[in-house]
Scaffold this motif. Structure first.
Motif, mmCIF file in Angstrom:
data_model
loop_
_atom_site.group_PDB
_atom_site.id
_atom_site.type_symbol
_atom_site.label_atom_id
_atom_site.label_comp_id
_atom_site.label_asym_id
_atom_site.label_seq_id
_atom_site.Cartn_x
_atom_site.Cartn_y
_atom_site.Cartn_z
ATOM 1 N N MET A 1 -34.858 27.831 -11.576
ATOM 2 C CA MET A 1 -35.160 28.320 -10.547
ATOM 3 C C MET A 1 -36.489 28.426 -10.191
ATOM 4 O O MET A 1 -37.164 29.159 -10.766
ATOM 5 N N THR A 2 -36.915 27.866 -8.981
ATOM 6 C CA THR A 2 -38.515 27.902 -8.599
ATOM 7 C C THR A 2 -38.777 29.265 -7.851
ATOM 8 O O THR A 2 -37.726 30.025 -7.418
ATOM 9 N N LYS A 3 -39.988 29.620 -7.742
ATOM 10 C CA LYS A 3 -40.099 30.858 -7.075
ATOM 11 C C LYS A 3 -39.784 30.721 -5.604
ATOM 12 O O LYS A 3 -39.357 31.571 -5.055
ATOM 13 N N LYS A 4 -39.769 29.527 -4.817
ATOM 14 C CA LYS A 4 -39.587 29.510 -3.507
ATOM 15 C C LYS A 4 -38.078 29.718 -3.394
ATOM 16 O O LYS A 4 -37.628 30.388 -2.302
ATOM 17 N N ASP A 5 -37.344 29.112 -4.443
ATOM 18 C CA ASP A 5 -35.845 29.339 -4.361
ATOM 19 C C ASP A 5 -35.668 30.834 -4.429
ATOM 20 O O ASP A 5 -34.629 31.339 -3.660
ATOM 21 N N PHE A 6 -36.182 31.552 -5.285
ATOM 22 C CA PHE A 6 -36.070 32.908 -5.553
ATOM 23 C C PHE A 6 -36.298 33.621 -4.218
ATOM 24 O O PHE A 6 -35.503 34.645 -3.703
ATOM 25 N N PHE A 7 -37.495 33.610 -3.575
ATOM 26 C CA PHE A 7 -37.718 34.107 -2.363
ATOM 27 C C PHE A 7 -36.803 33.684 -1.097
ATOM 28 O O PHE A 7 -36.538 34.598 -0.301
ATOM 29 N N ARG A 8 -36.154 32.446 -0.974
ATOM 30 C CA ARG A 8 -35.182 32.175 -0.086
ATOM 31 C C ARG A 8 -34.046 32.931 -0.491
ATOM 32 O O ARG A 8 -33.442 33.618 0.545
ATOM 33 N N ILE A 9 -33.711 33.278 -1.532
ATOM 34 C CA ILE A 9 -32.283 34.099 -1.560
ATOM 35 C C ILE A 9 -32.655 35.549 -1.376
ATOM 36 O O ILE A 9 -31.740 36.053 -0.740
ATOM 37 N N VAL A 10 -33.791 35.973 -1.748
ATOM 38 C CA VAL A 10 -34.161 37.286 -1.320
ATOM 39 C C VAL A 10 -33.981 37.658 0.108
ATOM 40 O O VAL A 10 -33.576 38.529 0.600
ATOM 41 N N ILE A 11 -34.893 36.739 0.826
ATOM 42 C CA ILE A 11 -34.895 36.925 2.427
ATOM 43 C C ILE A 11 -33.637 36.696 2.972
ATOM 44 O O ILE A 11 -33.184 37.444 3.835
ATOM 45 N N LYS A 12 -32.734 35.786 2.541
ATOM 46 C CA LYS A 12 -31.455 35.587 3.073
ATOM 47 C C LYS A 12 -30.485 36.568 2.897
ATOM 48 O O LYS A 12 -29.670 37.398 3.874
ATOM 49 N N ILE A 13 -30.634 37.264 1.573
ATOM 50 C CA ILE A 13 -29.769 38.276 1.293
ATOM 51 C C ILE A 13 -30.396 39.553 2.180
ATOM 52 O O ILE A 13 -29.459 40.438 2.763
ATOM 53 N N VAL A 58 -31.100 35.784 12.781
ATOM 54 C CA VAL A 58 -30.997 34.328 12.529
ATOM 55 C C VAL A 58 -32.283 33.676 12.018
ATOM 56 O O VAL A 58 -32.172 32.826 11.325
ATOM 57 N N PHE A 59 -33.277 34.266 12.593
ATOM 58 C CA PHE A 59 -34.670 33.865 12.173
ATOM 59 C C PHE A 59 -35.085 34.208 10.764
ATOM 60 O O PHE A 59 -35.343 33.045 9.799
ATOM 61 N N LEU A 60 -34.385 35.140 10.246
ATOM 62 C CA LEU A 60 -34.652 35.430 8.732
ATOM 63 C C LEU A 60 -33.541 34.842 7.881
ATOM 64 O O LEU A 60 -33.923 34.310 6.786
ATOM 65 N N ILE A 61 -32.438 34.303 8.472
ATOM 66 C CA ILE A 61 -31.596 33.686 7.611
ATOM 67 C C ILE A 61 -31.616 32.152 7.771
ATOM 68 O O ILE A 61 -31.722 31.194 6.753
ATOM 69 N N ARG A 62 -32.169 31.663 8.826
ATOM 70 C CA ARG A 62 -32.228 30.147 9.043
ATOM 71 C C ARG A 62 -33.658 29.573 8.854
ATOM 72 O O ARG A 62 -33.845 28.554 8.605
ATOM 73 N N LYS A 63 -34.757 30.539 9.077
ATOM 74 C CA LYS A 63 -36.134 29.866 8.901
ATOM 75 C C LYS A 63 -37.053 30.521 7.593
ATOM 76 O O LYS A 63 -37.914 31.075 7.675
ATOM 77 N N THR A 64 -36.043 30.593 6.777
ATOM 78 C CA THR A 64 -36.768 31.276 5.510
ATOM 79 C C THR A 64 -38.149 30.403 4.948
ATOM 80 O O THR A 64 -38.980 31.187 4.334
ATOM 81 N N ASP A 65 -37.824 29.138 4.949
ATOM 82 C CA ASP A 65 -38.994 28.439 4.479
ATOM 83 C C ASP A 65 -40.494 28.724 5.603
ATOM 84 O O ASP A 65 -41.399 28.855 4.761
ATOM 85 N N MET A 66 -40.050 28.740 6.759
ATOM 86 C CA MET A 66 -41.218 28.896 7.522
ATOM 87 C C MET A 66 -41.822 30.549 7.090
ATOM 88 O O MET A 66 -43.221 30.682 7.123
ATOM 89 N N ILE A 67 -40.868 31.572 7.080
ATOM 90 C CA ILE A 67 -41.421 32.933 6.466
ATOM 91 C C ILE A 67 -42.146 32.734 5.243
ATOM 92 O O ILE A 67 -43.238 33.436 4.995
ATOM 93 N N ILE A 68 -41.498 31.879 4.273
ATOM 94 C CA ILE A 68 -42.336 31.884 2.873
ATOM 95 C C ILE A 68 -43.596 31.192 2.847
ATOM 96 O O ILE A 68 -44.674 31.668 2.388
ATOM 97 N N ASN A 69 -43.648 30.059 3.818
ATOM 98 C CA ASN A 69 -44.947 29.565 4.039
ATOM 99 C C ASN A 69 -46.022 30.241 4.685
ATOM 100 O O ASN A 69 -47.123 30.167 4.304
ATOM 101 N N LEU A 70 -45.633 31.000 6.026
ATOM 102 C CA LEU A 70 -46.546 31.880 6.796
ATOM 103 C C LEU A 70 -47.062 33.019 5.816
ATOM 104 O O LEU A 70 -48.269 33.365 5.921
ATOM 105 N N LEU A 71 -46.181 33.599 5.001
ATOM 106 C CA LEU A 71 -46.693 34.781 4.126
ATOM 107 C C LEU A 71 -47.407 34.340 2.888
ATOM 108 O O LEU A 71 -47.665 35.106 2.188
ATOM 109 N N GLN A 72 -47.078 32.923 2.534
ATOM 110 C CA GLN A 72 -47.762 32.448 1.030
ATOM 111 C C GLN A 72 -46.994 33.087 0.264
ATOM 112 O O GLN A 72 -47.643 33.410 -0.823
ATOM 113 N N LEU A 73 -45.595 33.561 0.121
ATOM 114 C CA LEU A 73 -44.814 34.114 -0.842
ATOM 115 C C LEU A 73 -45.110 33.494 -2.315
ATOM 116 O O LEU A 73 -44.876 34.149 -3.357
ATOM 117 N N ASP A 74 -44.938 32.174 -2.257
ATOM 118 C CA ASP A 74 -44.900 31.249 -3.396
ATOM 119 C C ASP A 74 -46.151 30.826 -3.931
ATOM 120 O O ASP A 74 -46.231 30.244 -5.238
#
Length: 181
Positions: A1-13, A58-74
């Motif tokens: 599991m990559t860091k980006k996948d982990f943050f996707r799961i956390v944000i969607k949950i 809907v933004f949190l669930i559908r646009k997780t990659d944009m949130i991860i890139n914006l906040l540079q979580l990975d």
């Protein structure tokens, strides 16, 4: 599991949890304050808040990659992967049971203490609750919610104290189910 996948799961949950909490808890309690004097303005306010809540989640669930890139979580980690080690399904279920049991205790202990205080205050006081306490805590003792919070505390405690047995029961093989059926 990559860091980006982990943050996707956390944000969607988090998005799903917050959506359920908002729609099933905060919105009904807010509606109870508005409903006695409902008019066109209140209906528009309710509709606007509901649309805003839905758009946010809907933004949190559908646009997780944009949130991860914006906040540079990975970014900024030495390794891109997360090694879970020997986490099998039983250990994941046990961990989830501990989290759920702890959340149940954290959610319902304050309510139980509040209802206990109100019942004690009502029994001890000659006049019952004064005006300030009625406005702050409610006009009467809510025995249903008091009992419900007590039951949830017991269930949460039992989940925490017996997470291993419950986890084994939840992850048992289907072969044993076939023999009992």
């Amino acid at each position: 599991m990559t860091k980006k996948d982990f943050f996707r799961i956390v944000i969607k949950i988090f998005g799903l949890y917050a959506l359920l909490l908002s729609v099933l808890t905060y919105l009904p309690s807010s509606l109870s304050f508005i409903l006695p004097d409902i008019g066109a303005t209140e209906i528009l306010l309710i509709a606007g808040i509901l649309v805003l809540i839905l758009l946010l989640y809907v933004f949190l669930i559908r646009k997780t990659d944009m949130i991860i890139n914006l906040l540079q979580l990975d970014k900024g980690y030495d390794d891109d992967t997360i090694v879970l080690g020997n986490f099998d399904s039983l250990k994941i279920v046990k961990f989830a049971l501990i989290i759920i049991g702890g959340m149940m205790l954290l959610d319902y202990v304050p309510d139980f203490l509040r209802y206990s205080f109100l019942a004690f205050k009502s029994e001890v006081s000659a006049n019952g609750l004064d005006e300030f306490e009625r406005m702050s805590y409610g006009s009467s003792i809510d025995y249903f919610n008091w009992a419900l919070s007590g039951v949830n505390i017991v269930i949460g405690y039992l989940m925490l104290s017996n997470y291993s047995k419950i986890g084994k029961w939840l992850t048992r093989d289907d072969k044993t189910l076939g023999n009992n059926a």
